[in-house]
Write a protein that holds these residues in place. Structure first.
Motif, PDB file in Angstrom:
ATOM      1  N   GLU A 153      40.345 -28.583  28.881  1.00 19.69           N
ATOM      2  CA  GLU A 153      39.262 -29.580  28.430  1.00 19.69           C
ATOM      3  C   GLU A 153      38.100 -28.882  28.308  1.00 19.69           C
ATOM      4  O   GLU A 153      36.988 -29.326  27.683  1.00 19.69           O
ATOM      5  CB  GLU A 153      39.357 -30.654  29.342  1.00 19.69           C
ATOM      6  N   LYS A 154      37.681 -27.671  28.833  1.00 17.96           N
ATOM      7  CA  LYS A 154      36.237 -27.119  28.889  1.00 17.96           C
ATOM      8  C   LYS A 154      36.254 -25.953  27.798  1.00 17.96           C
ATOM      9  O   LYS A 154      35.111 -25.341  27.617  1.00 17.96           O
ATOM     10  CB  LYS A 154      35.866 -26.431  30.016  1.00 17.96           C
ATOM     11  N   LEU A 155      37.547 -25.630  27.306  1.00 19.38           N
ATOM     12  CA  LEU A 155      37.409 -24.491  26.432  1.00 19.38           C
ATOM     13  C   LEU A 155      36.840 -24.894  25.100  1.00 19.38           C
ATOM     14  O   LEU A 155      37.114 -26.094  24.519  1.00 19.38           O
ATOM     15  CB  LEU A 155      39.031 -24.038  25.861  1.00 19.38           C
ATOM     16  N   PRO A 156      36.188 -24.066  24.256  1.00 16.74           N
ATOM     17  CA  PRO A 156      35.566 -24.332  22.992  1.00 16.74           C
ATOM     18  C   PRO A 156      36.679 -24.672  22.021  1.00 16.74           C
ATOM     19  O   PRO A 156      37.720 -23.909  22.006  1.00 16.74           O
ATOM     20  CB  PRO A 156      34.718 -23.169  22.660  1.00 16.74           C
ATOM     21  N   GLU A 157      36.780 -25.455  21.105  1.00 20.65           N
ATOM     22  CA  GLU A 157      37.589 -25.555  20.128  1.00 20.65           C
ATOM     23  C   GLU A 157      37.556 -24.616  18.884  1.00 20.65           C
ATOM     24  O   GLU A 157      36.392 -24.105  18.418  1.00 20.65           O
ATOM     25  CB  GLU A 157      37.128 -27.078  19.393  1.00 20.65           C
ATOM     26  N   PRO A 158      38.732 -24.010  18.342  1.00 19.92           N
ATOM     27  CA  PRO A 158      38.509 -22.994  17.697  1.00 19.92           C
ATOM     28  C   PRO A 158      37.848 -23.522  16.139  1.00 19.92           C
ATOM     29  O   PRO A 158      38.214 -24.815  15.743  1.00 19.92           O
ATOM     30  CB  PRO A 158      40.125 -22.595  17.346  1.00 19.92           C
ATOM     31  N   ALA A 159      37.308 -22.630  15.596  1.00 19.66           N
ATOM     32  CA  ALA A 159      36.672 -22.926  14.307  1.00 19.66           C
ATOM     33  C   ALA A 159      37.730 -23.563  13.245  1.00 19.66           C
ATOM     34  O   ALA A 159      37.444 -24.619  12.702  1.00 19.66           O
ATOM     35  CB  ALA A 159      35.890 -21.975  13.592  1.00 19.66           C
ATOM     36  N   ASN A 160      38.619 -23.012  12.952  1.00 18.37           N
ATOM     37  CA  ASN A 160      39.783 -23.541  11.971  1.00 18.37           C
ATOM     38  C   ASN A 160      40.387 -24.793  12.418  1.00 18.37           C
ATOM     39  O   ASN A 160      40.660 -25.382  11.558  1.00 18.37           O
ATOM     40  CB  ASN A 160      40.937 -22.111  11.900  1.00 18.37           C
ATOM     41  N   ARG A 162      40.295 -30.553  11.305  1.00 18.16           N
ATOM     42  CA  ARG A 162      40.285 -31.760  11.633  1.00 18.16           C
ATOM     43  C   ARG A 162      39.308 -32.727  10.769  1.00 18.16           C
ATOM     44  O   ARG A 162      39.557 -34.035  10.425  1.00 18.16           O
ATOM     45  CB  ARG A 162      39.880 -32.134  13.207  1.00 18.16           C
ATOM     46  N   LEU A 163      38.378 -32.066  10.290  1.00 18.48           N
ATOM     47  CA  LEU A 163      37.474 -32.484   9.063  1.00 18.48           C
ATOM     48  C   LEU A 163      37.994 -32.903   7.988  1.00 18.48           C
ATOM     49  O   LEU A 163      37.968 -33.631   7.545  1.00 18.48           O
ATOM     50  CB  LEU A 163      36.273 -31.490   9.001  1.00 18.48           C
ATOM     51  N   LEU A 164      38.915 -31.810   7.455  1.00 15.84           N
ATOM     52  CA  LEU A 164      39.549 -31.821   6.351  1.00 15.84           C
ATOM     53  C   LEU A 164      40.513 -33.095   6.124  1.00 15.84           C
ATOM     54  O   LEU A 164      40.637 -33.789   5.320  1.00 15.84           O
ATOM     55  CB  LEU A 164      40.542 -30.553   5.913  1.00 15.84           C
ATOM     56  N   VAL A 165      41.258 -33.366   7.210  1.00 13.61           N
ATOM     57  CA  VAL A 165      42.152 -34.272   7.277  1.00 13.61           C
ATOM     58  C   VAL A 165      41.333 -35.778   7.195  1.00 13.61           C
ATOM     59  O   VAL A 165      41.712 -36.716   6.609  1.00 13.61           O
ATOM     60  CB  VAL A 165      42.957 -34.395   8.523  1.00 13.61           C
TER      61      VAL A 165
END
Length: 103
Positions: free
Chosen positions: A8-15, A20-23
């Protein structure tokens, strides 16, 4: 103590963020497109309807079984297998078509 990082503390990968934004954007576009198509169908249906005549006087006491209309005419099908076509503007009988059975 374990050296594994907390997921839960790991950063979300850019892709993944981009996906998620595209969907989300595509979902919004699909909803807007569907609403636009439905609105266009409703608008064209309402504008395509011609007003019905107040009174239709059928000749010879004929009894109507069906009704249809065009842009400048309307037609009544009678029990005696005739199609009576009337002028929309004047209400005058334009044409009578006898339907013959093929028995």
């Amino acid at each position: 103590m374990s050296q594994t990082p907390d997921p839960e503390k790991l950063p979300e990968p850019a892709n993944l963020r981009f996906l998620r934004l595209l969907v989300t954007v595509l979902t919004g576009v699909m909803i807007a497109g569907l609403l636009t198509i439905l609105a266009m169908i409703v608008i064209s249906y309402r504008s395509a309807r011609a007003p019905l005549p107040e009174i239709i006087t059928l000749p010879g006491g004929a009894i109507a079984t069906a009704y249809t209309q065009g842009s400048d005419w309307y037609a009544v099908v009678t029990e005696s297998d005739e199609i009576l076509i009337f002028d929309r503007a004047s209400g005058d009988l334009r044409q009578t078509i006898r339907i013959e059975s093929q028995r």
